[in-house]
Design an enzyme around this catalytic site. Structure first.
Site, short mmCIF file in Angstrom:
data_model
loop_
_atom_site.label_atom_id
_atom_site.label_comp_id
_atom_site.label_asym_id
_atom_site.label_seq_id
_atom_site.Cartn_x
_atom_site.Cartn_y
_atom_site.Cartn_z
N ASP A 13 0.84 -1.21 0.07
CA ASP A 13 -0.08 0.09 0.10
C ASP A 13 1.02 1.09 -0.09
O ASP A 13 2.03 1.07 0.37
CB ASP A 13 -0.90 -0.07 1.26
CG ASP A 13 -1.73 1.29 1.50
OD1 ASP A 13 -2.39 1.58 0.22
OD2 ASP A 13 -1.63 1.90 2.36
N SER A 14 0.28 2.34 -0.21
CA SER A 14 1.10 3.65 -0.09
C SER A 14 1.54 3.96 1.35
O SER A 14 2.68 4.65 1.63
CB SER A 14 0.25 4.81 -0.51
OG SER A 14 -0.99 4.66 -0.02
N CYS A 76 -3.91 -1.09 -1.94
CA CYS A 76 -4.19 0.38 -2.19
C CYS A 76 -5.14 0.21 -3.26
O CYS A 76 -4.80 -0.04 -4.42
CB CYS A 76 -2.81 1.15 -2.37
SG CYS A 76 -3.17 2.68 -3.02
N GLU A 157 -6.01 8.95 9.54
CA GLU A 157 -4.79 8.89 10.22
C GLU A 157 -4.59 9.56 11.47
O GLU A 157 -3.78 9.18 12.09
CB GLU A 157 -3.71 9.54 9.12
CG GLU A 157 -3.57 8.38 7.96
CD GLU A 157 -2.60 8.66 7.13
OE1 GLU A 157 -1.61 9.22 7.48
OE2 GLU A 157 -2.47 7.70 5.75
N CYS A 189 -11.54 3.02 -0.46
CA CYS A 189 -10.19 3.69 -0.04
C CYS A 189 -9.81 2.69 1.22
O CYS A 189 -10.60 2.62 2.00
CB CYS A 189 -10.26 5.26 -0.02
SG CYS A 189 -8.67 5.92 1.02
N HIS A 191 -8.58 3.66 3.88
CA HIS A 191 -8.75 4.25 5.23
C HIS A 191 -10.31 4.34 5.71
O HIS A 191 -10.64 4.69 6.82
CB HIS A 191 -8.34 5.81 5.03
CG HIS A 191 -6.96 6.01 5.08
ND1 HIS A 191 -6.04 5.17 3.87
CD2 HIS A 191 -5.86 6.52 5.67
CE1 HIS A 191 -4.73 5.70 4.26
NE2 HIS A 191 -4.77 6.30 5.20
#
Ligand code: DGL
Length: 272
Positions: A13-14, A76, A157, A189, A191
């Site tokens: 993932d990023s 991702c 985050e 996504c 997140h």
């Protein structure tokens, strides 16, 4: 190194976000060992061009492949949206992205054929979810409403998962989804699963949320079974974490995404 059922699953993932996908993999496949790479030096991918994200993705995949993975999960959404064909062509192991599993899960759940998709600007701009939904729906058809929700990433985050600010942001992004005939919403996504509660509140009780991470873990489990690559039970699986920037923030924030402590992450240099 030769890959076999004992080899680990590679996940990239990023940054920390893909740990939501790893969490789902660990719960569906508790015997599997994993190697996770978070490209924390180059995050975010969601605002970058498809060309750049593809270049980073190939580098990430090469790093994991050199460590003997038997299957690659592109956790991702942005990388899955723009780089999956290049990754599948370049790798000698199966490559699973999160877009097709998420889209197919949404089509199984929708009652009236109105599916919403939310993701990063890169994911939504690519049209990958929209294409996948339309292709999989075939003649039955599907009405897709897609929207980029970039502020959800920093909120997740920072751990701002409830309260006035995330609620207001979610309402701004999502108020018109319920009004426009959407009955199923794909969290496109890494997140967004952390913000499930405020997202559910903003779209209302008639809209069902689909977590791409969960759907992807189910696809990985059946693929490994089909290819006779499931790790034999009995041993203790190993989980290793690699990052491309200093590990402190990844270890701290990542524990929230993974739902368990991360004891260490190794910093690696993927030179370009
Ligand atoms: N992991 C990204 C995704 O799922 C979100 C974070 C980023 O923009 O890099 O699209």
């Amino acid at each position: 190194m030769r890959q076999g059922s004992h080899s680990p699953i590679g996940v990239f993932d990023s940054g920390v976000g893909g740990l939501t996908v790893l969490k789902a993999l660990m719960s569906h496949l508790p015997h599997e060992s994993t190697l996770y790479l978070g490209d924390t030096a180059r995050v975010p991918y969601g605002t970058k061009s498809g060309e750049v994200v593809t270049r980073y993705s190939l580098k990430n995949a090469e790093f994991l492949l050199e460590r003997g993975i038997k299957l690659l999960v592109v956790a991702c959404n942005t990388a899955s949206a723009v780089a999956l064909p290049a990754l599948s062509a370049a790798l000698p192991v199966p490559v699973v992205g999160v877009i097709a599993p998420g889209a197919r899960a949404a089509l199984r759940r929708t009652r009236g054929g109105g599916v919403g998709v939310i993701g990063t600007p890169g994911t939504i701009r690519s049209g990958a979810y929209q294409r996948e939904l339309e292709a999989a729906a075939g003649a039955e058809g599907v009405k897709v409403k897609a929207r980029a929700c970039p502020l959800f990433v920093p909120l997740a985050e920072e751990g701002w998962l409830g309260g006035d600010v995330p609620r207001l942001v979610a309402r701004e992004y999502l108020a018109d989804f319920a009004r426009s005939g959407v009955d199923t919403l794909v969290l496109g996504c890494t997140h967004y699963p952390l913000l499930k509660e405020v997202i559910a509140e903003a779209v209302g009780p008639r809209v069902e949320l689909v977590d791409s991470a969960e759907a992807t873990a189910e696809v990985v489990a059946s693929l490994l079974e089909e290819q006779m690559l499931l790790a034999p039970g009995g041993g203790t699986p190993a989980h290793h974490y690699f990052v491309t920037d200093v590990p402190e923030r990844f270890v701290e924030v990542g524990a929230r995404f993974l739902g368990r402590p991360i004891h260490a992450a190794e910093q690696v240099d993927l030179s370009f």
